[in-house]
Design a protein around this motif. Structure first.
Motif, PDB file in Angstrom:
ATOM      1  N   VAL A 154       1.060  11.960  -9.878  1.00 22.21           N
ATOM      2  CA  VAL A 154       0.333  13.232  -9.727  1.00 22.21           C
ATOM      3  C   VAL A 154       1.301  14.409  -9.845  1.00 22.21           C
ATOM      4  CG1 VAL A 154      -0.985  14.645  -8.103  1.00 22.21           C
ATOM      5  CG2 VAL A 154      -1.587  12.241  -8.427  1.00 22.21           C
ATOM      6  N   THR A 155       2.469  14.279  -9.252  1.00 18.64           N
ATOM      7  CA  THR A 155       3.482  15.338  -9.344  1.00 18.64           C
ATOM      8  C   THR A 155       3.915  15.539 -10.796  1.00 18.64           C
ATOM      9  OG1 THR A 155       4.273  14.834  -7.118  1.00 18.64           O
ATOM     10  CG2 THR A 155       5.758  16.073  -8.541  1.00 18.64           C
ATOM     11  N   ALA A 156       4.163  14.440 -11.522  1.00 20.57           N
ATOM     12  CA  ALA A 156       4.572  14.538 -12.932  1.00 20.57           C
ATOM     13  C   ALA A 156       3.457  15.154 -13.767  1.00 20.57           C
ATOM     14  CB  ALA A 156       4.943  13.158 -13.477  1.00 20.57           C
ATOM     15  N   LEU A 157       2.218  14.789 -13.506  1.00 18.66           N
ATOM     16  CA  LEU A 157       1.088  15.380 -14.234  1.00 18.66           C
ATOM     17  C   LEU A 157       1.014  16.886 -13.983  1.00 18.66           C
ATOM     18  CD1 LEU A 157      -1.715  12.714 -13.710  1.00 18.66           C
ATOM     19  CD2 LEU A 157      -0.640  13.333 -15.873  1.00 18.66           C
ATOM     20  N   ALA A 158       1.182  17.281 -12.745  1.00 17.90           N
ATOM     21  CA  ALA A 158       1.112  18.702 -12.408  1.00 17.90           C
ATOM     22  C   ALA A 158       2.271  19.471 -13.035  1.00 17.90           C
ATOM     23  CB  ALA A 158       1.116  18.884 -10.895  1.00 17.90           C
ATOM     24  N   ASP A 159       3.456  18.875 -13.049  1.00 17.57           N
ATOM     25  CA  ASP A 159       4.629  19.543 -13.624  1.00 17.57           C
ATOM     26  C   ASP A 159       4.536  19.682 -15.138  1.00 17.57           C
ATOM     27  OD1 ASP A 159       5.689  19.749 -11.091  1.00 17.57           O
ATOM     28  OD2 ASP A 159       7.094  18.072 -11.322  1.00 17.57           O
ATOM     29  N   ASN A 160       3.806  18.793 -15.792  1.00 16.81           N
ATOM     30  CA  ASN A 160       3.732  18.778 -17.255  1.00 16.81           C
ATOM     31  C   ASN A 160       2.304  18.994 -17.738  1.00 16.81           C
ATOM     32  OD1 ASN A 160       6.565  17.987 -17.894  1.00 16.81           O
ATOM     33  ND2 ASN A 160       5.998  16.289 -16.567  1.00 16.81           N
ATOM     34  N   ARG A 161       1.568  19.827 -17.053  1.00 17.30           N
ATOM     35  CA  ARG A 161       0.146  20.033 -17.337  1.00 17.30           C
ATOM     36  C   ARG A 161      -0.114  20.405 -18.795  1.00 17.30           C
ATOM     37  NH1 ARG A 161      -3.841  23.716 -17.786  1.00 17.30           N
ATOM     38  NH2 ARG A 161      -5.813  23.258 -16.776  1.00 17.30           N
ATOM     39  N   ASP A 162       0.617  21.398 -19.319  1.00 20.78           N
ATOM     40  CA  ASP A 162       0.371  21.857 -20.698  1.00 20.78           C
ATOM     41  C   ASP A 162       0.603  20.741 -21.712  1.00 20.78           C
ATOM     42  OD1 ASP A 162      -0.296  24.373 -19.793  1.00 20.78           O
ATOM     43  OD2 ASP A 162       1.708  25.220 -20.134  1.00 20.78           O
ATOM     44  N   ALA A 163       1.695  20.012 -21.547  1.00 21.79           N
ATOM     45  CA  ALA A 163       1.996  18.918 -22.481  1.00 21.79           C
ATOM     46  C   ALA A 163       0.936  17.828 -22.388  1.00 21.79           C
ATOM     47  CB  ALA A 163       3.382  18.340 -22.193  1.00 21.79           C
ATOM     48  N   HIS A 191       0.826  -1.209   0.000  1.00 15.92           N
ATOM     49  CA  HIS A 191       0.000   0.000   0.000  1.00 15.92           C
ATOM     50  C   HIS A 191       0.862   1.261   0.000  1.00 15.92           C
ATOM     51  CE1 HIS A 191      -3.659  -2.283   0.382  1.00 15.92           C
ATOM     52  NE2 HIS A 191      -3.183  -2.941   1.446  1.00 15.92           N
ATOM     53  N   GLN A 192       1.975   1.241   0.731  1.00 15.30           N
ATOM     54  CA  GLN A 192       2.867   2.401   0.768  1.00 15.30           C
ATOM     55  C   GLN A 192       3.541   2.596  -0.597  1.00 15.30           C
ATOM     56  OE1 GLN A 192       3.124   4.690   3.171  1.00 15.30           O
ATOM     57  NE2 GLN A 192       4.458   5.820   1.785  1.00 15.30           N
ATOM     58  N   GLU A 193       3.954   1.492  -1.244  1.00 17.60           N
ATOM     59  CA  GLU A 193       4.554   1.590  -2.578  1.00 17.60           C
ATOM     60  C   GLU A 193       3.563   2.186  -3.569  1.00 17.60           C
ATOM     61  OE1 GLU A 193       5.974  -2.199  -3.892  1.00 17.60           O
ATOM     62  OE2 GLU A 193       7.754  -2.126  -2.624  1.00 17.60           O
ATOM     63  N   GLN A 194       2.311   1.753  -3.528  1.00 18.08           N
ATOM     64  CA  GLN A 194       1.293   2.292  -4.434  1.00 18.08           C
ATOM     65  C   GLN A 194       1.031   3.762  -4.151  1.00 18.08           C
ATOM     66  OE1 GLN A 194      -2.083  -0.350  -4.022  1.00 18.08           O
ATOM     67  NE2 GLN A 194      -1.291  -1.790  -5.553  1.00 18.08           N
ATOM     68  N   ALA A 195       0.986   4.145  -2.901  1.00 18.66           N
ATOM     69  CA  ALA A 195       0.757   5.547  -2.543  1.00 18.66           C
ATOM     70  C   ALA A 195       1.908   6.415  -3.039  1.00 18.66           C
ATOM     71  CB  ALA A 195       0.583   5.684  -1.028  1.00 18.66           C
ATOM     72  N   ASP A 196       3.149   5.934  -2.891  1.00 16.43           N
ATOM     73  CA  ASP A 196       4.311   6.681  -3.384  1.00 16.43           C
ATOM     74  C   ASP A 196       4.281   6.809  -4.910  1.00 16.43           C
ATOM     75  OD1 ASP A 196       5.188   6.933  -0.793  1.00 16.43           O
ATOM     76  OD2 ASP A 196       6.718   5.340  -0.945  1.00 16.43           O
ATOM     77  N   ALA A 197       3.933   5.714  -5.576  1.00 14.68           N
ATOM     78  CA  ALA A 197       3.870   5.733  -7.038  1.00 14.68           C
ATOM     79  C   ALA A 197       2.791   6.705  -7.508  1.00 14.68           C
ATOM     80  CB  ALA A 197       3.600   4.332  -7.579  1.00 14.68           C
ATOM     81  N   LEU A 198       1.642   6.680  -6.850  1.00 14.28           N
ATOM     82  CA  LEU A 198       0.551   7.584  -7.215  1.00 14.28           C
ATOM     83  C   LEU A 198       0.948   9.034  -6.981  1.00 14.28           C
ATOM     84  CD1 LEU A 198      -2.316   7.680  -8.284  1.00 14.28           C
ATOM     85  CD2 LEU A 198      -3.142   7.465  -5.932  1.00 14.28           C
ATOM     86  N   ALA A 199       1.636   9.302  -5.905  1.00 11.72           N
ATOM     87  CA  ALA A 199       2.103  10.665  -5.626  1.00 11.72           C
ATOM     88  C   ALA A 199       3.091  11.123  -6.703  1.00 11.72           C
ATOM     89  CB  ALA A 199       2.745  10.726  -4.240  1.00 11.72           C
ATOM     90  N   ASP A 200       3.981  10.224  -7.134  1.00 12.28           N
ATOM     91  CA  ASP A 200       4.934  10.565  -8.199  1.00 12.28           C
ATOM     92  C   ASP A 200       4.212  10.882  -9.506  1.00 12.28           C
ATOM     93  OD1 ASP A 200       7.030  10.163  -6.447  1.00 12.28           O
ATOM     94  OD2 ASP A 200       7.562   8.170  -7.229  1.00 12.28           O
TER      95      ASP A 200
END
Length: 165
Positions: A27-36, A16-25
C-alpha cells in the motif's frame, strides 16, 4: 559483573503479522508511485481493449511453436539477405547527417507536390518552357545537387572496384 547468557529466545513472527506487514509495504509503494501505477493501468486497459493482452498471452502459451517457426523462417536464404540489408540500411542511416537528410527529404516532398500539381493541371510543357524552367535558381540548385550526387556515387563505385582488386 554481568550474568552469562544461558538461552536466546528467538521470536518467530506469525503468518498473519507477516502478511499484514507485506500488505502495508504494498500500500505504501502504491501510494508513493500513484502516477506511475495509474499510467500503467491505463496502458493495460488500452491493451486489453485492443485484444493485445489476449494475443500476448496466447503467444506466450505457444512460445515454443512460435520460436520453432521463427527459426525456420530466419534460416531461409532470402531472410539472410533481408537481415543484411536491414543492418546495412541502419548503418547507412547512422552515417547520414540528420540535417542533410532532412533537407533532402523536404526537397523530395516539395518535388512531389510540384509534380502532382502539374499532373492534376494536365500541363504539357513546350521545350521553350522547359528551357526557361531550367534557368531558375531552384532548377539549377536541383541539377547541381544531382550532379554532385552522381559524382559521389561514381566515386563510391570506383572505390569499390579498386578495393576489390
Amino acid at each position: 559483573m554481568a550474568k552469562a547468557i544461558r538461552s536466546i529466545k528467538k521470536q518467530v513472527p506469525d503468518k498473519h503479522q507477516e502478511q499484514a506487514d507485506a500488505l502495508a509495504d504494498i500500500v505504501t509503494a502504491l501510494a508513493d508511485n500513484r502516477d506511475a501505477i495509474m499510467t500503467t493501468m491505463d496502458i493495460l486497459k488500452n491493451l486489453h481493449e485492443m485484444g493485445a493482452l489476449h494475443a500476448i498471452s496466447a503467444a506466450l502459451q505457444k512460445r515454443n511453436d512460435i520460436g520453432y517457426i521463427a527459426v525456420q523462417q530466419i534460416d531461409q536464404p532470402g531472410m539472410h539477405n533481408i537481415i543484411k540489408n536491414a543492418m546495412n540500411t541502419m548503418k547507412f542511416l547512422g552515417s547520414v547527417n540528420a540535417d542533410e537528410l532532412q533537407k533532402l527529404l523536404n526537397g523530395v516532398s516539395n518535388g512531389f507536390t510540384y509534380m502532382n500539381e502539374s499532373i492534376e493541371k494536365n500541363e504539357e510543357r513546350s521545350l521553350w518552357q522547359l528551357s526557361k524552367t531550367m534557368r531558375t535558381p531552384e532548377a539549377k540548385a536541383a541539377i547541381g545537387s544531382m550532379s554532385a550526387f552522381m559524382q559521389g556515387l561514381g566515386e563510391g563505385f570506383l572505390d569499390k572496384k579498386h578495393s576489390d582488386h
